[in-house]
Design an enzyme around this catalytic site. Structure first.
Site, short mmCIF file in Angstrom:
data_model
loop_
_atom_site.label_atom_id
_atom_site.label_comp_id
_atom_site.label_asym_id
_atom_site.label_seq_id
_atom_site.Cartn_x
_atom_site.Cartn_y
_atom_site.Cartn_z
N HIS A 28 0.84 -1.19 0.00
CA HIS A 28 0.00 0.00 0.00
C HIS A 28 0.88 1.25 0.00
O HIS A 28 1.25 1.75 1.07
CB HIS A 28 -0.90 0.01 1.23
CG HIS A 28 -1.83 -1.16 1.35
ND1 HIS A 28 -1.38 -2.43 1.61
CD2 HIS A 28 -3.18 -1.24 1.22
CE1 HIS A 28 -2.43 -3.26 1.66
NE2 HIS A 28 -3.52 -2.56 1.43
N HIS A 263 -4.03 3.42 -3.11
CA HIS A 263 -4.22 2.94 -1.74
C HIS A 263 -3.58 1.57 -1.54
O HIS A 263 -2.78 1.39 -0.62
CB HIS A 263 -5.71 2.86 -1.38
CG HIS A 263 -5.96 2.13 -0.08
ND1 HIS A 263 -6.01 2.78 1.13
CD2 HIS A 263 -6.18 0.82 0.19
CE1 HIS A 263 -6.23 1.90 2.09
NE2 HIS A 263 -6.33 0.70 1.55
N GLU A 427 -18.97 -4.65 23.83
CA GLU A 427 -18.16 -5.86 23.79
C GLU A 427 -17.01 -5.76 22.79
O GLU A 427 -15.91 -6.24 23.05
CB GLU A 427 -19.02 -7.08 23.43
CG GLU A 427 -19.86 -7.61 24.57
CD GLU A 427 -21.25 -7.00 24.59
OE1 GLU A 427 -22.10 -7.47 25.36
OE2 GLU A 427 -21.49 -6.04 23.81
N HIS A 489 -30.04 -15.55 22.97
CA HIS A 489 -29.13 -15.54 24.10
C HIS A 489 -28.53 -16.92 24.38
O HIS A 489 -27.83 -17.09 25.38
CB HIS A 489 -29.84 -15.04 25.35
CG HIS A 489 -30.02 -13.55 25.38
ND1 HIS A 489 -30.64 -12.86 24.37
CD2 HIS A 489 -29.66 -12.62 26.32
CE1 HIS A 489 -30.66 -11.56 24.67
NE2 HIS A 489 -30.06 -11.39 25.84
#
Length: 683
Positions: A28, A263, A427, A489
């Site tokens: 890159h 890029h 999380e 869950h």
């Protein structure tokens, strides 16, 4: 310092990166060409580091969150004199066995603090590093003795800021007022596939101001003086993390400047030539480094050694004035555990009745926290459910930012010295922040959530495993036994999916005493993360006077019960809460005269580390009739039951009902296990 020499140094960084990419025919070039001035100013003027001792504890930390710009980082590290980042390593960029992979991989001796690549991970990891610095400074610094005192810097990109993990981490960093966290944003308005205005048009400055950051702007990324002024201003603000928005030109100086084509792909040979001509650079030899540039950059070696010596003198004086604190801090910095840290941990008896392993885990954790000063962590807003509050250890908060008495605070210190981190419902960021705490050193971080939400943590868990980070995950509510909350869950595929991830140890203990042993393994383990998979529902305590000792957990699998004198007719293998199902079935089969063995297998990974002789002792190859039972995906169990064995598991999503009902309906029951066992024995 003559500006011409500094500009020559910047261009040397650019050209070394360009040559590495062109030789590899992969890489890159856009970021190194555009952001080299940022790298130069940071490494040469501001970064406190000691290339001859890359592990100096009080060094500033630099994270290249925009990991695709790795060639620039490798060039900087070589020029600064990191011995394990030689010119030959640059020439072997992206080649087998080199220290210069396509995206940075943690190698502290090389000067690389952490593994980056997946965008946003480095951004969030840096927040963890800053948390560790703030915590250790608050606990151990004394007036006149700032023994922990460093900054955390990162170079971030548009892509980093688009990723949700960065937003989560930025939100927490702003709340915590991490004033020694400074990020430089390579604001070139180009991403991999086009201009950012096709997908990213928010007011970044307004967003970060709203999150509690200081935001500074540099209009010309080639202006070394402006970059220096911005970093100096960022360092002065001790109550806000800083984002310095630097306007740069991707692929600066190349024919593809300001285009997305530069890029992520090397320049064509003629384009590389044109780029070198733009900078007045000799076309030959490759990897040319002017002697005056090397001498200029290598001055950081002397400067770093001087700063390290000053710190060492400070620490020696600190040790004389505060010997107890110094001894503790030294032990933590060296990653050592106190003597007798695991002595007389709780032992649980069957007479006390069934208990959830999450509850036991909390009891053991609190004993360990009293003995191990580096243990620190928290949960994603689930402390009461995961049982992971460190009682009396206080709350990690910015000083005076949260009033005492606020609901959810933990008794004890209220400030950066607190050892309970309230991650909030974040999380994804929690996982990466744990990595940052771990790579900083001095602390053992843990993070807790419901096992099903480990999905949000997975990218960071993978980075922890790849980076060999010592991180502990406490994942509770481990199966469809969660019950009424339903399939959203109830983890089904999660445990097996982490078992296939390299370099992570997953442990699903069967009862209270196995949970104690699991925590011991997690604390001792080096070189990678450990996941403790714990129940919500109560499970019986196994009678160790009648069955195998819980210490067998340390080998990953062990014989829990066996009524045969030689090889059994049948082996039942189980983990976690299903071990009790297997034991009950064992007793019924034994009453009927069947020679049967029960193997508790809490950890595939620990078992695989054992000698083949031990593995065959536990699972004799001659015994083909085997049944494994676990309330989760069955796929990986076939390695242990063989082609003639069977697996009772859950290869579908769960259901909303009382946990016991869900388990029974899905076949996780003594009755089903007995029926399958008798059918197998009759064949």
């Amino acid at each position: 310092m003559e500006a011409s020499l500094e500009q020559l140094a910047v261009n040397t960084i650019r050209m070394l990166a360009l040559d590495a990419i062109q030789r590899a025919k992969s890489g890159h070039p856009g970021l190194p060409l555009g952001a080299a001035p940022i790298g130069y100013v940071l490494f040469r003027r501001f970064l406190k580091h000691s290339p001859k001792n890359p592990r100096w504890f009080n060094r500033d930390r630099f994270i290249l969150s925009a990991g695709h710009g790795s060639a620039m980082l490798y060039a900087l590290l070589y020029l600064c004199g990191y011995e394990k980042m030689s010119l030959e390593e640059l020439k072997n960029f992206r080649q087998w066995g080199s220290r210069t992979p396509g995206h940075p991989e943690r190698c502290v001796e090389c000067g690389i603090e952490t593994t980056t690549g997946p965008l946003g991970q480095g951004f969030a990891t840096g927040v963890g590093v800053a948390i560790a610095e703030a915590h250790l400074a608050a606990r151990f610094n004394r007036p006149g003795f700032p023994v922990i005192d460093h900054y955390t810097y990162a170079l971030v990109s548009d892509g980093d800021l688009m990723e949700g993990v960065a937003y989560e981490a930025a939100s927490l960093a702003g709340h915590l007022k991490l004033g020694k966290l400074i990020y430089l944003y390579d604001n070139n308005h180009i991403s991999l596939s086009g201009e950012t205005r096709i997908c990213f048009t928010e007011d970044v400055k307004a967003r970060f101001l709203a999150l509690g950051w200081q935001v500074l702007e540099v209009e010309d990324g080639n202006d070394l003086a402006a970059l220096s002024r911005a970093i100096e201003e960022a360092r002065k603000d001790t109550e806000h993390p800083s984002l310095i928005m630097v306007t740069t030109h991707i692929g600066y100086g190349s024919p593809k400047q300001d285009t997305f084509e530069v890029h992520g792909a090397p320049l064509k040979p003629e384009e590389a030539v044109a780029t070198k001509k733009f900078f007045g650079w000799p076309l030959e030899p490759e990897f040319y480094v002017p002697e005056e540039v090397l001498a200029h950059m290598r001055e950081v070696i002397r400067e770093g050694e001087e700063k390290e010596r000053e710190w060492q003198k400070l620490f020696e004086a600190y040790s004389r004035e505060y010997p107890e604190e110094a001894e503790t801090l030294k032990m933590m910095m060296e990653g050592k555990l106190p003597p007798d840290w695991d002595k007389d941990l709780p032992v649980f008896e069957p007479g006390a009745g069934p208990v959830a392993t999450r509850s036991v885990g909390g009891k053991v954790l609190n004993v360990l926290a009293d003995r191990i000063p580096g243990l620190i962590g928290g949960s994603a807003d689930l402390d009461p459910s995961t049982s992971t509050v460190l009682k009396g250890k206080g709350s990690f908060q910015a000083p005076a930012s949260v009033p005492s008495g606020t609901q959810g605070l933990v008794d004890g210190p209220l400030g950066y010295e607190g050892r309970n981190i309230a991650f909030g419902v974040r999380e994804h960021a929690m996982g990466a922040i744990l990595n940052g705490i771990a790579i900083h050193g001095g602390l053992i971080p843990f993070g807790a959530t419901f096992f099903v939400f480990s999905d949000y943590m997975r990218p960071a868990v993978r980075i922890a495993a790849l980076s060999h980070c010592k991180v502990i995950y406490v994942w509770t509510h481990d199966s469809v036994g969660v019950g009424e909350d339903g399939p959203t869950h109830q983890p089904v595929e999660h445990l097996m999916s982490f078992r296939v991830m390299p370099n992570i140890v997953c442990i699903r203990p069967a009862d209270a005493n196995e949970t104690r042993e699991a925590w011991k393994v997690a604390i001792e383990r080096q070189g990678g993360p450990v996941a403790l998979i714990l129940t919500r529902q109560n499970v019986p305590v196994i009678d160790q006077s009648k069955f195998g000792k819980a210490e067998g957990l340390r080998k990953g699998a062990y014989v829990l019960a066996d009524n045969s004198q030689g090889d059994p007719e049948l082996i039942l293998i189980a983990s976690g809460s299903e071990v009790h199902v297997a034991l009950e079935a064992y007793e019924k089969l034994a009453q009927e005269g069947v020679k049967v063995r029960v193997v508790s297998m809490p950890s595939f990974e620990l078992f695989e580390e054992q000698p083949k002789s031990y593995q065959e002792e536990v699972l004799p190859p001659s015994v083909k009739k085997r049944i494994a039972i676990e309330a989760g995906a069955t796929l990986g169990w076939y390695k242990y039951v063989g082609t003639e064995g069977e697996v009772i598991g859950v290869d579908r999503f769960g259901a909303s009902a009382p946990g016991k009902t869900v388990l029974e309906k899905l076949g996780i029951s003594v009755e089903n296990l007995l029926a399958r066992a008798k059918a197998m024995l009759s064949r």
